[in-house]
Design an enzyme around this catalytic site. Sequence first.
Site, mmCIF file in Angstrom:
data_model
loop_
_atom_site.group_PDB
_atom_site.id
_atom_site.type_symbol
_atom_site.label_atom_id
_atom_site.label_comp_id
_atom_site.label_asym_id
_atom_site.label_seq_id
_atom_site.Cartn_x
_atom_site.Cartn_y
_atom_site.Cartn_z
ATOM 1 N N LYS A 11 0.799 47.222 -7.039
ATOM 2 C CA LYS A 11 2.024 47.950 -7.343
ATOM 3 C C LYS A 11 2.799 48.023 -6.023
ATOM 4 O O LYS A 11 2.689 48.994 -5.271
ATOM 5 C CB LYS A 11 1.692 49.339 -7.909
ATOM 6 C CG LYS A 11 2.864 49.993 -8.608
ATOM 7 C CD LYS A 11 2.413 51.198 -9.411
ATOM 8 C CE LYS A 11 3.580 52.061 -9.857
ATOM 9 N NZ LYS A 11 4.484 51.446 -10.826
HETATM 10 N N1 PPE Z 1 3.947 47.708 -15.630
HETATM 11 C C1 PPE Z 1 4.868 47.969 -14.675
HETATM 12 C C2 PPE Z 1 5.698 46.849 -14.178
HETATM 13 C C3 PPE Z 1 5.003 49.272 -14.178
HETATM 14 O O1 PPE Z 1 5.895 49.514 -13.234
HETATM 15 C C4 PPE Z 1 4.200 50.311 -14.691
HETATM 16 C C5 PPE Z 1 4.348 51.722 -14.169
HETATM 17 C C6 PPE Z 1 3.264 49.995 -15.700
HETATM 18 C C7 PPE Z 1 3.158 48.696 -16.138
HETATM 19 C C8 PPE Z 1 2.344 51.042 -16.260
HETATM 20 O O2 PPE Z 1 1.394 51.449 -15.320
HETATM 21 P P1 PPE Z 1 0.707 52.870 -15.358
HETATM 22 O O3 PPE Z 1 1.719 53.874 -14.928
HETATM 23 O O4 PPE Z 1 -0.436 52.751 -14.436
HETATM 24 O O5 PPE Z 1 0.275 53.087 -16.749
HETATM 25 N N2 PPE Z 1 5.694 52.124 -13.887
HETATM 26 C C9 PPE Z 1 5.989 53.356 -13.183
HETATM 27 C C10 PPE Z 1 7.479 53.625 -13.112
HETATM 28 C C11 PPE Z 1 8.214 52.653 -12.289
HETATM 29 C C12 PPE Z 1 9.487 53.237 -11.754
HETATM 30 O O6 PPE Z 1 9.444 53.876 -10.712
HETATM 31 O O7 PPE Z 1 10.533 53.053 -12.367
HETATM 32 C C13 PPE Z 1 5.376 54.576 -13.885
HETATM 33 O O8 PPE Z 1 5.251 54.583 -15.104
HETATM 34 O O9 PPE Z 1 5.057 55.531 -13.176
#
Ligand code: PPE
Length: 308
Positions: A157
């Site tokens: 990330k």
């Molecule tokens: N794919 C991407 C590209 C991504 O950025 C996120 C989180 C996810 C999948 C889901 O990951 P998780 O949060 O671990 O379930 N995206 C973040 C927001 C991005 C932003 O700042 O805008 C979030 O959900 O916190």
Amino acid sequence: MRELEKIWMNGELVDWGDARVHVGAHGLHYGTGVFEGIRCYETAKGPAVFRLGDHLQRLQNSARLLYMEIPYGVEELRSAAHELIAANGLPECYLRPIAFYGYGELGVHTGSNPVDTVIMSWPWAPYLGEEGQKSGIRAMVSSWKRVGPNTIPHVAKATGIYLNSMLAVHEANRAGYDEAILLTDEGYVADGSGENVFMVRDGVLYTPDLATSILPGITRDTVIQIAQDLGHRVVEKNIIRADLYLADEVFMVGTAAEVTPIRSVDDQEVGVGPITLELQQAYWDTVRGRSERWSQWLEYATRAPAGA
Ligand code: PPE
């Protein structure tokens, strides 16, 4: 963004307005940073952070993929997060840890630049809106392809990788859609701009495999486990855009978006379905501490600010 009292920066709590970075910071010029998004929810037993340890471990993994050493380990960042939550005193917030190469030398090589480590927190409404969570959003398959595993490691990330998401969501919004879905170079469904993607067909849940260019989402993992526990079959496999068009249900998941139904993809109506709504409710019950089954995922916040 609503400003709160404090930001944790390089080992101490500083006033919101004082958490500044020099314009020569390496991360600003080259996108050399890693970050996390974590939610702290109000529960009957006070504020609780959802899967904090897993998020902080992913932060460390992301750093490792960028040859970066964060000067604070998981345990130190865990206490920092609790300290910040207590200092800002909100029952619910979004936490944004970020580590980036700071000010020292410019030039693409990260050289001797320090690694700055920060945790911000602020109240963040559902990413795709409360209305979107209820009625579903309109998604568009982006013309921008998701970065491939040999372009930038998608498992990280990393801040720089989000140019990819920014282009996709910009394109989708300009075309009148709520969110973008990015495909890989090979044409498989990868991620939304900030979410993982699921679909339902004939009662079975499908989501792209971890080897597809997706972020290994913690909400994705959570939803898989909850769905299986509720008796659903979940298959991780390659998905193509036609699968989305023909699906009975499509939805997105992420820390910020939680579980958000998709009601159409490229104007092909899919509608908001019962499995999506069941999982959405189960997710809310889990993160708000209403489900004993998954209580190990909640970390209750310490009530008083450190030293108080
Ligand atoms: N794919 C991407 C590209 C991504 O950025 C996120 C989180 C996810 C999948 C889901 O990951 P998780 O949060 O671990 O379930 N995206 C973040 C927001 C991005 C932003 O700042 O805008 C979030 O959900 O916190």
